[in-house]
Write a protein that holds these residues in place. Sequence first.
Motif, PDB file in Angstrom:
ATOM      1  N   ARG A 136     -44.349  16.402   2.461  1.00 11.25           N
ATOM      2  CA  ARG A 136     -43.153  16.990   2.388  1.00 11.25           C
ATOM      3  C   ARG A 136     -42.416  16.932   3.630  1.00 11.25           C
ATOM      4  NH1 ARG A 136     -46.996  20.815   0.301  1.00 11.25           N
ATOM      5  NH2 ARG A 136     -47.334  21.823   2.294  1.00 11.25           N
ATOM      6  N   LEU A 137     -43.323  16.897   4.820  1.00 11.53           N
ATOM      7  CA  LEU A 137     -42.325  16.434   6.055  1.00 11.53           C
ATOM      8  C   LEU A 137     -41.620  15.281   5.957  1.00 11.53           C
ATOM      9  CD1 LEU A 137     -44.613  18.122   8.615  1.00 11.53           C
ATOM     10  CD2 LEU A 137     -42.456  18.930   7.813  1.00 11.53           C
ATOM     11  N   LEU A 138     -42.276  14.210   5.287  1.00 11.94           N
ATOM     12  CA  LEU A 138     -41.802  12.852   5.231  1.00 11.94           C
ATOM     13  C   LEU A 138     -40.583  12.768   4.264  1.00 11.94           C
ATOM     14  CD1 LEU A 138     -45.223  10.897   5.515  1.00 11.94           C
ATOM     15  CD2 LEU A 138     -43.129  10.764   7.046  1.00 11.94           C
ATOM     16  N   GLN A 139     -40.660  13.656   3.255  1.00 13.49           N
ATOM     17  CA  GLN A 139     -39.521  13.543   2.305  1.00 13.49           C
ATOM     18  C   GLN A 139     -38.353  14.514   2.828  1.00 13.49           C
ATOM     19  OE1 GLN A 139     -41.572  15.554  -1.007  1.00 13.49           O
ATOM     20  NE2 GLN A 139     -41.630  13.592  -2.234  1.00 13.49           N
ATOM     21  N   PHE A 141     -37.882  14.131   6.171  1.00 15.05           N
ATOM     22  CA  PHE A 141     -37.413  13.004   6.945  1.00 15.05           C
ATOM     23  C   PHE A 141     -36.206  11.915   6.283  1.00 15.05           C
ATOM     24  CE2 PHE A 141     -38.106   8.830   8.773  1.00 15.05           C
ATOM     25  CZ  PHE A 141     -37.386   9.173  10.156  1.00 15.05           C
ATOM     26  N   SER A 142     -36.903  11.588   5.250  1.00 16.71           N
ATOM     27  CA  SER A 142     -36.370  10.553   4.051  1.00 16.71           C
ATOM     28  C   SER A 142     -34.951  11.172   3.680  1.00 16.71           C
ATOM     29  CB  SER A 142     -36.921  10.163   3.075  1.00 16.71           C
ATOM     30  OG  SER A 142     -36.422   9.573   2.227  1.00 16.71           O
ATOM     31  N   ARG A 143     -34.808  12.373   3.477  1.00 17.65           N
ATOM     32  CA  ARG A 143     -33.499  13.117   3.063  1.00 17.65           C
ATOM     33  C   ARG A 143     -32.486  12.931   4.172  1.00 17.65           C
ATOM     34  NH1 ARG A 143     -35.411  17.593   2.011  1.00 17.65           N
ATOM     35  NH2 ARG A 143     -35.233  17.381  -0.227  1.00 17.65           N
ATOM     36  N   GLY A 144     -33.046  13.312   5.291  1.00 17.87           N
ATOM     37  CA  GLY A 144     -32.176  13.072   6.657  1.00 17.87           C
ATOM     38  C   GLY A 144     -31.648  11.678   6.783  1.00 17.87           C
ATOM     39  N   LYS A 145     -32.552  10.742   6.512  1.00 18.85           N
ATOM     40  CA  LYS A 145     -31.986   9.289   6.498  1.00 18.85           C
ATOM     41  C   LYS A 145     -31.139   8.914   5.355  1.00 18.85           C
ATOM     42  CE  LYS A 145     -33.920   8.047  10.312  1.00 18.85           C
ATOM     43  NZ  LYS A 145     -33.192   7.831  11.603  1.00 18.85           N
ATOM     44  N   GLY A 146     -31.499   9.434   4.165  1.00 20.93           N
ATOM     45  CA  GLY A 146     -30.591   9.083   3.003  1.00 20.93           C
ATOM     46  C   GLY A 146     -31.067   7.807   2.603  1.00 20.93           C
ATOM     47  N   GLN A 147     -32.211   7.495   2.596  1.00 24.44           N
ATOM     48  CA  GLN A 147     -32.931   6.195   2.205  1.00 24.44           C
ATOM     49  C   GLN A 147     -34.450   6.412   1.378  1.00 24.44           C
ATOM     50  OE1 GLN A 147     -33.050   3.971   6.127  1.00 24.44           O
ATOM     51  NE2 GLN A 147     -30.982   3.241   5.644  1.00 24.44           N
ATOM     52  N   GLN A 148     -34.744   5.285   1.000  1.00 28.40           N
ATOM     53  CA  GLN A 148     -36.107   5.115   0.417  1.00 28.40           C
ATOM     54  C   GLN A 148     -36.983   4.133   1.305  1.00 28.40           C
ATOM     55  OE1 GLN A 148     -34.841   4.649  -3.667  1.00 28.40           O
ATOM     56  NE2 GLN A 148     -35.271   2.445  -3.407  1.00 28.40           N
ATOM     57  N   PHE A 149     -38.294   4.352   1.358  1.00 28.45           N
ATOM     58  CA  PHE A 149     -38.995   3.464   2.453  1.00 28.45           C
ATOM     59  C   PHE A 149     -40.373   3.113   1.492  1.00 28.45           C
ATOM     60  CE2 PHE A 149     -36.578   6.566   4.687  1.00 28.45           C
ATOM     61  CZ  PHE A 149     -35.992   5.767   5.412  1.00 28.45           C
ATOM     62  N   GLU A 183     -49.015  -4.690 -12.190  1.00 28.61           N
ATOM     63  CA  GLU A 183     -49.068  -5.823 -11.261  1.00 28.61           C
ATOM     64  C   GLU A 183     -47.832  -5.867 -10.487  1.00 28.61           C
ATOM     65  OE1 GLU A 183     -50.957 -10.224 -10.584  1.00 28.61           O
ATOM     66  OE2 GLU A 183     -50.610  -9.421 -12.501  1.00 28.61           O
ATOM     67  N   ASN A 184     -47.917  -5.968  -9.048  1.00 30.49           N
ATOM     68  CA  ASN A 184     -46.906  -6.454  -8.323  1.00 30.49           C
ATOM     69  C   ASN A 184     -46.079  -5.072  -8.175  1.00 30.49           C
ATOM     70  OD1 ASN A 184     -45.684  -7.982  -6.595  1.00 30.49           O
ATOM     71  ND2 ASN A 184     -43.944  -8.359  -8.025  1.00 30.49           N
ATOM     72  N   SER A 185     -46.903  -4.031  -8.201  1.00 29.26           N
ATOM     73  CA  SER A 185     -46.156  -2.594  -8.119  1.00 29.26           C
ATOM     74  C   SER A 185     -46.411  -2.053  -6.823  1.00 29.26           C
ATOM     75  CB  SER A 185     -46.228  -1.699  -9.156  1.00 29.26           C
ATOM     76  OG  SER A 185     -45.826  -1.886 -10.477  1.00 29.26           O
ATOM     77  N   CYS A 186     -45.452  -1.610  -5.927  1.00 34.28           N
ATOM     78  CA  CYS A 186     -45.541  -0.998  -4.673  1.00 34.28           C
ATOM     79  C   CYS A 186     -44.935   0.462  -4.719  1.00 34.28           C
ATOM     80  CB  CYS A 186     -44.898  -1.950  -3.570  1.00 34.28           C
ATOM     81  SG  CYS A 186     -46.102  -3.520  -3.303  1.00 34.28           S
ATOM     82  N   ALA A 187     -45.161   1.169  -3.785  1.00 34.46           N
ATOM     83  CA  ALA A 187     -44.840   2.566  -3.710  1.00 34.46           C
ATOM     84  C   ALA A 187     -43.818   2.838  -2.653  1.00 34.46           C
ATOM     85  CB  ALA A 187     -46.071   3.594  -3.494  1.00 34.46           C
ATOM     86  N   LEU A 188     -42.998   3.519  -3.097  1.00 34.29           N
ATOM     87  CA  LEU A 188     -41.772   3.897  -2.021  1.00 34.29           C
ATOM     88  C   LEU A 188     -41.859   5.365  -1.903  1.00 34.29           C
ATOM     89  CD1 LEU A 188     -40.444   1.365  -3.864  1.00 34.29           C
ATOM     90  CD2 LEU A 188     -39.129   1.527  -1.953  1.00 34.29           C
ATOM     91  N   ILE A 189     -41.217   6.146  -0.679  1.00 37.83           N
ATOM     92  CA  ILE A 189     -41.170   7.602  -0.923  1.00 37.83           C
ATOM     93  C   ILE A 189     -39.409   7.787  -0.460  1.00 37.83           C
ATOM     94  CG2 ILE A 189     -41.457   7.221   1.845  1.00 37.83           C
ATOM     95  CD1 ILE A 189     -42.614  10.222   1.451  1.00 37.83           C
ATOM     96  N   SER A 190     -39.040   8.733  -1.498  1.00 42.40           N
ATOM     97  CA  SER A 190     -37.569   9.268  -1.244  1.00 42.40           C
ATOM     98  C   SER A 190     -37.711  10.671  -0.986  1.00 42.40           C
ATOM     99  CB  SER A 190     -36.925   9.005  -2.677  1.00 42.40           C
ATOM    100  OG  SER A 190     -37.281   9.686  -3.557  1.00 42.40           O
ATOM    101  N   HIS A 191     -36.561  11.157  -0.827  1.00 41.30           N
ATOM    102  CA  HIS A 191     -36.620  12.699  -0.380  1.00 41.30           C
ATOM    103  C   HIS A 191     -37.199  13.758  -1.659  1.00 41.30           C
ATOM    104  CE1 HIS A 191     -32.819  12.316  -2.549  1.00 41.30           C
ATOM    105  NE2 HIS A 191     -32.785  13.683  -2.739  1.00 41.30           N
ATOM    106  N   THR A 192     -37.335  12.938  -2.817  1.00 39.35           N
ATOM    107  CA  THR A 192     -37.642  13.801  -3.953  1.00 39.35           C
ATOM    108  C   THR A 192     -38.940  13.429  -4.646  1.00 39.35           C
ATOM    109  OG1 THR A 192     -36.350  12.416  -5.461  1.00 39.35           O
ATOM    110  CG2 THR A 192     -35.428  14.511  -4.687  1.00 39.35           C
ATOM    111  N   GLU A 193     -39.547  12.123  -4.527  1.00 44.15           N
ATOM    112  CA  GLU A 193     -40.455  11.525  -4.994  1.00 44.15           C
ATOM    113  C   GLU A 193     -41.239  10.527  -4.412  1.00 44.15           C
ATOM    114  OE1 GLU A 193     -39.404  10.282  -8.917  1.00 44.15           O
ATOM    115  OE2 GLU A 193     -37.690   9.221  -8.138  1.00 44.15           O
ATOM    116  N   VAL A 194     -42.312  10.045  -4.937  1.00 39.03           N
ATOM    117  CA  VAL A 194     -42.930   8.786  -4.599  1.00 39.03           C
ATOM    118  C   VAL A 194     -43.126   7.938  -5.849  1.00 39.03           C
ATOM    119  CG1 VAL A 194     -45.017   7.623  -3.708  1.00 39.03           C
ATOM    120  CG2 VAL A 194     -44.453   9.842  -2.914  1.00 39.03           C
ATOM    121  N   PHE A 195     -42.450   6.867  -5.845  1.00 37.20           N
ATOM    122  CA  PHE A 195     -42.295   6.348  -7.229  1.00 37.20           C
ATOM    123  C   PHE A 195     -42.580   4.673  -6.786  1.00 37.20           C
ATOM    124  CE2 PHE A 195     -38.290   5.898  -4.928  1.00 37.20           C
ATOM    125  CZ  PHE A 195     -37.814   4.539  -5.028  1.00 37.20           C
TER     126      PHE A 195
END
Length: 214
Positions: A136-139, A141-149, A183-195
């Motif tokens: 939740r804290l990282l989400q 943080f992501s919202r504040g940056k306006g990006q996904q990582f 295969e070849n799928s990696c996870a990203l975190i945004s302010h709403t989800e991990v996808f």
Amino acid sequence: MDAPVLYADLNLAETQGLRSTSPPPLPQDVCHESGWHRVALKLSCAGLIFLLMGLSVVVGLLVQKSSIEKCSVATQENRTEPTGRPAILECPRDWHLHWDKCLFISQTSRPWAEGLTDCSLRGASLLLIRDGEELRLLQDFSRGKGQQFYIGLKYVQVDKVWKWMNVSILNTNLLKITGKDEENSCALISHTEVFSDSCSSDNHWICQKMLNRV
């Protein structure tokens, strides 16, 4: 012969007069003064007792406050090395403090593998998420940056599971991955989800390392 007898009688009378003389009574003021001294002494003792009690309460509060301040330790406060010298824990320049971690946010977008290499060169790894609160804290943080990582989570086709970079298997009760498991799928975190997304896509990433001892 009469003169000696008369002398003896007079001497006896004087002696009896001296013995029968009683000391003069004490003035009445003296008795009253003694009583007031006793009252004053009692009041002084009572005042001293209350003063000592007050001091003990103040000292107790100060000790309690000191204990609370010592217990509320921040992650970045001074700690003691085995040598007894204080050690300061802090993040390197351009890194962000997050609990006991230092986080680095990439300024460029690259595929997941390049993010992994960049973190390794910095003596770090891609971000690992330990629990729901950290998520939740990282989400936020992501919202504040306006990006996904990109984070350190990748789908392993052979085992058909998501694995962190420390080889531990994802706890699906901790977080859910939306998107395809392939295969070849990696996870990203945004302010709403991990996808999931293709590991070949260009995205920012987050590196993590533990606090440095200075």
